[in-house]
Motif scaffolding. Sequence first.
Motif, PDB file in Angstrom:
ATOM      1  N   TYR A 222       4.608   4.082   7.964  1.00 23.78           N
ATOM      2  CA  TYR A 222       4.831   2.661   8.229  1.00 23.78           C
ATOM      3  C   TYR A 222       3.505   1.915   8.323  1.00 23.78           C
ATOM      4  CZ  TYR A 222       6.438  -1.491  10.771  1.00 23.78           C
ATOM      5  OH  TYR A 222       6.714  -2.770  11.167  1.00 23.78           O
ATOM      6  N   LEU A 226       2.006  -1.456   6.567  1.00 25.41           N
ATOM      7  CA  LEU A 226       1.583  -2.620   7.349  1.00 25.41           C
ATOM      8  C   LEU A 226       0.183  -3.080   6.978  1.00 25.41           C
ATOM      9  CD1 LEU A 226       2.505  -2.389  11.139  1.00 25.41           C
ATOM     10  CD2 LEU A 226       3.249  -4.048   9.427  1.00 25.41           C
ATOM     11  N   ILE A 250       8.925  -0.994   4.077  1.00 23.07           N
ATOM     12  CA  ILE A 250       9.249  -1.860   5.210  1.00 23.07           C
ATOM     13  C   ILE A 250       7.975  -2.382   5.850  1.00 23.07           C
ATOM     14  CG2 ILE A 250      10.298  -1.937   7.502  1.00 23.07           C
ATOM     15  CD1 ILE A 250      12.400  -0.020   6.534  1.00 23.07           C
ATOM     16  N   ASN A 254       7.057  -6.342   6.145  1.00 24.51           N
ATOM     17  CA  ASN A 254       6.718  -7.010   7.402  1.00 24.51           C
ATOM     18  C   ASN A 254       5.336  -7.651   7.342  1.00 24.51           C
ATOM     19  OD1 ASN A 254       9.139  -6.406   8.580  1.00 24.51           O
ATOM     20  ND2 ASN A 254       8.403  -4.542   9.585  1.00 24.51           N
ATOM     21  N   LYS A 257       5.497 -10.790   5.399  1.00 24.48           N
ATOM     22  CA  LYS A 257       6.068 -11.864   6.206  1.00 24.48           C
ATOM     23  C   LYS A 257       5.008 -12.434   7.131  1.00 24.48           C
ATOM     24  CE  LYS A 257      10.178 -10.995   6.915  1.00 24.48           C
ATOM     25  NZ  LYS A 257      11.342 -10.204   7.391  1.00 24.48           N
ATOM     26  N   ASP A 258       4.275 -11.550   7.795  1.00 21.89           N
ATOM     27  CA  ASP A 258       3.232 -11.986   8.724  1.00 21.89           C
ATOM     28  C   ASP A 258       2.151 -12.786   8.011  1.00 21.89           C
ATOM     29  OD1 ASP A 258       4.652 -10.624  10.599  1.00 21.89           O
ATOM     30  OD2 ASP A 258       3.295  -8.913  10.731  1.00 21.89           O
ATOM     31  N   THR A 281      17.093  -4.090   5.897  1.00 21.87           N
ATOM     32  CA  THR A 281      16.010  -5.079   5.878  1.00 21.87           C
ATOM     33  C   THR A 281      16.531  -6.350   5.228  1.00 21.87           C
ATOM     34  OG1 THR A 281      15.207  -4.337   3.717  1.00 21.87           O
ATOM     35  CG2 THR A 281      14.253  -3.284   5.644  1.00 21.87           C
ATOM     36  N   ARG A 282      15.831  -7.434   5.499  1.00 16.31           N
ATOM     37  CA  ARG A 282      16.122  -8.686   4.834  1.00 16.31           C
ATOM     38  C   ARG A 282      14.850  -9.167   4.182  1.00 16.31           C
ATOM     39  NH1 ARG A 282      20.521  -7.547   5.510  1.00 16.31           N
ATOM     40  NH2 ARG A 282      22.408  -8.795   5.690  1.00 16.31           N
TER      41      ARG A 282
END
Lengths: 329, 329
Positions: A222, A226, A250, A254, A257-258, A281-282
Amino acid sequence: MAITIKDIANRAGISAASVSRILTNRGRFSAATAQRVRQLAEEMGYYKNQSAADLSQKASRVIGVLVPTTHTNFADEIIKGMQRQAFELGFELLIVFLEDDVQHQIKTVKSLLSRQLLAVVMLAVDLETAVFDVLTAADTHLLSISNQLNNGIPSISSDNYAMMHTIVDYLYDQGHRQVALIGAADPDSVVATLRRQGFIDALAKHGIRYNPALIWGIDNAYKTGLETIQNFGVPLPFTAVIGSADIVGIGILNAAKDAGVAVPDDLSIITVDGTNLTQITRPRLTAVQQDFAQMGELAITTIANQTLSPNTIIFTDVEMRPGDTVASL
Amino acid sequence: MAITIKDIANRAGISAASVSRILTNRGRFSAATAQRVRQLAEEMGYYKNQSAADLSQKASRVIGVLVPTTHTNFADEIIKGMQRQAFELGFELLIVFLEDDVQHQIKTVKSLLSRQLLAVVMLAVDLETAVFDVLTAADTHLLSISNQLNNGIPSISSDNYAMMHTIVDYLYDQGHRQVALIGAADPDSVVATLRRQGFIDALAKHGIRYNPALIWGIDNAYKTGLETIQNFGVPLPFTAVIGSADIVGIGILNAAKDAGVAVPDDLSIITVDGTNLTQITRPRLTAVQQDFAQMGELAITTIANQTLSPNTIIFTDVEMRPGDTVASL
DNA sequence: GGATTTTGAGTAAACGTTTACGCACTTCGT
DNA sequence: ACGAAGTGCGTAAACGTTTACTCAAAATCC
């Protein structure tokens, strides 16, 4: 204490040997006594003492399974597949989780080996040589699932090389020309190496020169996902990214998105694995799904059929699962 | 064939009994021969035949573990805890996954029982009576983890009643007065019932009258969460919602996103479990974290200590894990 | 130094099941 | 009706380990 075969024999007025023959369905016996014995066994709540049976017939029906604790969320899928097939064929699974400490691993493996094992299955684990030596020293069959090894151990996995072609072709068809591969940069991992090679060759097939900078990230974790956006910086030097595991994808999702990177408009993501994580997830992750249950079933079947020759590699199916993270350019 | 105790005895020029005594560290032997025997055992690659040992000492060191296939993503945490402690104390775990089919379950349990088991641990499973009867008929110890039963089976779990107080208090402190509970509406589940009662009592404690409509959802499944928003309709009749499992919370989070409900501004979410799933959502889920590893360890310890009396309930720790899904009103 | 305790190790039985072997009895073919 | 083949079942040994019981030798005590 528990009911034994002798108790049944006494009640039925026959010898223990006869009861054994009947219950194991081997040798000669009459239908009438068989009926009576089976009835009695049921009534008296008899359970075979498997230890005694194992001891008597030298061969055991226990298969050891080594699972890494660093939790790969597909391990249970594989185990389920194994369990199903094992049950079908009358085998038992002795599942053992491996801690990270090597000394601990050695002790664990040794205690595992004190069961007379039919075979040992390694689930997506890369063992230290020291641990590995213990395993090979014991004369038990070995099999690796979801991880190819370069030491002759037979394995069952997806065709990692071909899989990257599938992915790259898909992305190419959607118009992507700059593609990054995240989480497969480990030079020591056979699987990662195959994926890199497939990735590079597939790009070349479409006339795209491979850019070494776009292969990044040692772990398929993960955290790797990230850190991806930050590592490359915005604007990103690619329009699509391949995550070497769902969890990597994922992480990328994320991070995007951030960082205000829109998925899939600014960045397309496609992952390898296709576990149910992709569904929660979206937007939903687009993925190539590996058939983990099939790997498990095949493992047991292979062991049962004794078709375990060194260097054998069995490939399982792979399927494209479109989600909402890949844009058409 | 494998090396036996006799082979070692021959080589060492002593009797098999002595070797056994030395290797099991029981009875009397001299330090000198012990040293020699252990050395030989190592050299010759000896592995104890556990079946023979189990047969000889009537007591077995194998603990059966029943795991539901409907994958609860905390099961591995519990198993890891069990495994760790089991290894420490010299026990073995025979882990079995239960398919949904009852007949299949019965066969599985029966085959499990043919090992002389020290105990059977049920992991968050609600067994059909038929299956349950098979288990109780065999005279093995039973223990339920992460699920309280109403039939006297001792259990290890979080204090579900108190946990709801913790959650409601937290939400109340943040200014929430209308709170819904999702996924704990099953009247037949002991755990769900305890949670409902805790929920209601905690609200009452703060002078809030309980609104039956706000307890909804039988399963603590992803789907339940997904359907929550639609079920209540926007605007929602509550400012905060409690998901009875992380996966329920994720469903709610996604449904909220789809419906244009902002989390946490328009809706606060807090979930029960606190697995690593809460870390991979955006925003991160606020959760009460259960200590699953502790449950597993305690299970083994309890079995080892033989402190398994009927109706015993052992509570494990619970901790509030603030994320980004609860707003202060 | 003789009596007593301690120590090291061997003998043999036991755990519950499987299975090779053998024996008595039935069935069958001619 | 007689030999051959087949059937049902009992006997006993075997699997590898543990452990209660012995006993000789060594250590200890007074």
